[in-house]
Enzyme design. Structure first.
Site, PDB file in Angstrom:
ATOM      1  N   GLU A 289      -7.733   7.627   3.971  1.00 38.77           N
ATOM      2  CA  GLU A 289      -8.607   6.783   3.157  1.00 38.77           C
ATOM      3  C   GLU A 289     -10.073   7.196   3.280  1.00 38.77           C
ATOM      4  OE1 GLU A 289      -6.328   2.591   2.743  1.00 38.77           O
ATOM      5  OE2 GLU A 289      -7.295   2.902   4.697  1.00 38.77           O
ATOM      6  N   ASP A 362       2.676   0.131   3.730  1.00 31.84           N
ATOM      7  CA  ASP A 362       1.439  -0.504   4.189  1.00 31.84           C
ATOM      8  C   ASP A 362       1.625  -2.002   4.385  1.00 31.84           C
ATOM      9  OD1 ASP A 362      -1.189  -0.974   4.872  1.00 31.84           O
ATOM     10  OD2 ASP A 362      -1.965  -0.797   2.842  1.00 31.84           O
ATOM     11  N   GLU A 390      -2.124  -9.766   5.173  1.00 37.58           N
ATOM     12  CA  GLU A 390      -2.796  -9.095   4.068  1.00 37.58           C
ATOM     13  C   GLU A 390      -2.003  -9.153   2.772  1.00 37.58           C
ATOM     14  OE1 GLU A 390      -4.586  -4.630   3.029  1.00 37.58           O
ATOM     15  OE2 GLU A 390      -3.793  -5.072   5.012  1.00 37.58           O
TER      16      GLU A 390
END
Length: 687
Positions: A289, A362, A390
């Site tokens: 990332e 993820d 999340e």
């Protein structure tokens, strides 16, 4: 004046969640009689020599036992049972565990907590209070425990400015600006809570690290934290930015093979250890990332990690995250970590640990275990889980995550055992969900995920139900009927979220920027693997990602026995069907329903599950204090709204793609698809 006094008294007794599972609410009935009458109070005889850790253990026992008995302070009688802390060395990490058993000492009844070191005695003290808090008679408590995993760690995604990436419980609890001079007492309460569930390591800052946190001024701040947490058996780790030698040291490169770079990191490690002798080490996110890393210089992950490991030497550990994906990689994103790391097996130094996410994507509500587990037998690996939700509603409603982690821990890798067996020699890390909210975690039930993570890192064989029950008994009520209702709600909650967000193996369908709601229609983001369309691949003919030999062949990264089972739609667990297969909408499932009918059924089940939780919680009003009952009711009201949003928007989109009528008895979405597509939330928390 009288009214003001009554108000103040009510506020003092209010249950706001700050006490977590350490409330030590007074016992009732036989359990209280056992503790009050047979042993009105239990004095503590501390083994010598003393230490700050033993002083904490003694204070915890006195506070906990007084609370459980309904007293403000200890009361001693001639017949009081003694609790004896029989501890060995002051130095130690509690790895040998503890034993708790009743004994007669010089003709007097006693309960002995024995351990090889003082941290072990602290763990044993909390375990005794936990057992009493569940209502178990003191005379019947016999425990012998030791942690399965040596490293039981929380990773904070906290930034030095006080924000928290993917945090939903307020600002960071670490006030870096005022450290080292001022230490918030809340940080001591935080250490206390972690020690009570066996957490022994904390990485204090975001893996998207700032280089300046390696400066001397931040080392002094970190040392103050380390001093405060050390008596609780907690070592501090620091997320380190790989390019720090350039940003702080003025070097022209961060090449891990450059002698000047090696020397810079060695000097920096020496500087840290001069202030923090028991510094845990570095946590590193590299070449993922956009973060800098060794691949910027044509070096491997092993070469980068080993350079830092050499700087630390035997003093500490480098934890190197295996979460990597790059824009220029055109293969299946779920395959990238395996492709980059598996060929490096055996090349990492002995004080390097590879930290692997529970699944290959993820932190999704459900995904298969990561193929790297079992595929790197010559490398130390640990499991990375996410406690902060999340992709599971953030701080909305209830989603108890122990069943998610158990699915992974209990999964047979086909390569030398289960995931739990693979990581047992090393450890488990969880992305922390704590913040400055008074109740620590945004919602009261999110405390259970923090608690469950610690308990599973201590013993991954513990059943999800047992953990839920012991948490609820300590946190809400020991009354068997409401306790059973709460436990059942918790056990069903994560599956409910999966049903209304991503049933049958669908994943990564959330909105852009925020993760609160659905956006399966997004197909135009800059990178292909940022788009929900990339993952569901829905068209008129079907839906799902083909990861078999006819597709990306991600299945080839798993052991042959696992791949063989998952490669056949007839033998794969239906919960993972669309993760590995692109299936026709008309495909007939073992349930007798077509895939389209099954998806609609699952979405409806998710909505019904949230409605059921809300009704069950409403029925518990007489058993729960009003403040927390109202707060959870409000959370569930939000979750009911969000479940319908996910259900309706998803069905509307899938129907726009497949052109099929809704299955019989399926209610139409509340709004047209365009209405859902137009929803924007630039201000959503946690972005």
């Amino acid at each position: 004046m009288v009214a003001a006094a009554l108000l103040a008294a009510g506020q003092a007794c209010a249950e706001d969640g700050y006490a977590l599972w350490l409330r030590h609410a007074p016992l009732e009935g036989e359990a209280l009689a056992d503790l009050r009458e047979a042993a009105p109070i239990v004095p503590v005889i501390v083994g010598r020599p003393g230490s700050p850790t033993l002083a904490i253990a003694e204070a915890e026992l006195r506070r906990g036992l007084a609370g459980l008995q309904g007293y403000d302070r200890p009361r001693l009688t001639r017949d009081s049972t003694e609790i004896v802390l029989s501890c060995g060395e002051e130095k130690g990490d509690g790895a040998a565990g503890f034993g708790i058993a009743p004994e007669m000492i010089e003709g007097r009844q006693a309960v002995v907590i024995a351990a090889e070191d003082h941290v072990g005695c602290l763990y044993g003290s909390f375990a005794l209070l936990r057992a009493l808090g569940e209502g178990k008679p003191l005379s019947e408590i016999r425990l012998t425990e030791a942690p399965t995993m040596p490293l039981r760690m929380l990773d904070h995604w906290d930034n030095p400015d006080g924000t928290v990436e993917r945090g939903y419980a307020g600002r960071s609890i670490i006030d870096w600006w005022h450290l080292p001079e001022k230490l918030d007492p809340r940080l001591v309460d935080y250490a206390r809570a972690n020690a009570s569930i066996g957490i022994n390591a904390i990485a204090v800052n975001n893996v998207n690290a700032k280089a300046f946190m390696l400066e001397p001024r931040y080392i002094a701040k970190l040392a103050r934290l380390a001093d405060a947490w050390r008596p609780y058996g907690i070592r501090v780790f620091l997320s380190a930015r790989f390019s720090a030698p350039m940003e702080l040291g003025g070097l022209p490169t961060a090449d891990p093979l450059d002698p000047a770079v090696k020397a810079w990191w060695k000097a920096k490690a020496d500087e840290i250890y001069a202030s923090i002798p028991d510094f845990g080490g570095f946590l590193v996110k590299a070449n993922s990332e956009g973060q800098p890393g060794p691949q910027d210089y044509g070096r491997s992950h092993a070469e980068g990690a080993n350079m830092l490991a050499a700087a630390l030497g035997e003093r500490g550990t480098v934890i190197w995250r295996a979460f990597v994906y790059r824009a220029e990689d055109s293969t299946d994103r779920t395959m990238q970590a395996y492709a980059e790391f598996q060929p490096l097996d055996g090349q990492f130094a002995g004080n390097v640990i590879l930290q692997i996410k529970n699944g290959p994507l993820d932190f999704q509500p459900r995904e298969p275990f990561h193929p790297l587990f079992g595929a790197m037998p010559r490398t130390r690996v640990m499991l990375e889980a996410q406690i902060t939700r999340e992709y599971l509603g953030q701080a909305s409603g209830i989603a108890y995550l122990a069943p998610l982690w158990k699915e992974v821990l209990d999964a047979d890798t086909g390569r030398g055992g289960t995931v739990a067996q693979i990581v047992a020699p090393t450890g488990m890390a969880g992305v922390a969900n704590v913040g400055s909210d008074r109740n620590w975690t945004g919602t009261h039930f999110d405390q259970a995920n923090w608690y469950a993570f610690g308990r599973l890192a201590w013993n991954p064989a513990l059943p999800s139900e047992d953990i839920a029950r012991e948490w609820a008994a300590q946190t809400f009520t020991r009354n068997p009927q409401p306790l059973g209702t709460i436990t059942a709600m918790m056990l069903a909650s994560r599956g409910t979220v999966v049903d209304y967000t991503g049933p049958m193996g669908l994943a990564h369908l959330m909105g852009t920027g925020h993760h609160y709601g659905p956006a399966p229609w997004v197909c135009d983001l800059e990178r292909p693997d940022w788009n929900p369309c990339y993952y569901h691949r829905a068209d008129n003919g079907g839906v799902g990602f083909d990861r078999t030999a006819t597709g990306s062949n991600a299945l080839a990264q798993y052991a042959p026995a696992v791949a063989a089972q998952w490669s056949d739609p007839a033998t794969i667990d239906p919960r993972f069907l669309l993760w590995f297969h692109h299936m026709p909408w008309t495909h007939r499932l073992p349930s007798g329903r077509t895939l389209w009918e099954e998806l609609a059924t699952r979405y409806d089940a998710g909505v019904a599950g949230v409605d059921r939780m809300a009704a069950d919680w409403a029925s518990l009003a007489p058993a729960i204090d009003p403040e927390r009952h109202a707060a959870v009711a409000g959370d569930l009201s939000i979750q009911r709204k969000e479940a319908r949003w996910w259900r309706d928007a998803s069905l509307a989109y899938w129907q726009s793609v497949n052109g099929l009528p809704l299955p019989p008895d399926t209610a139409p979405p509340a709004e047209p698809l365009d209405a859902y597509r137009q929803r924007k939330f630039p201000e959503a928390p946690g972005q």
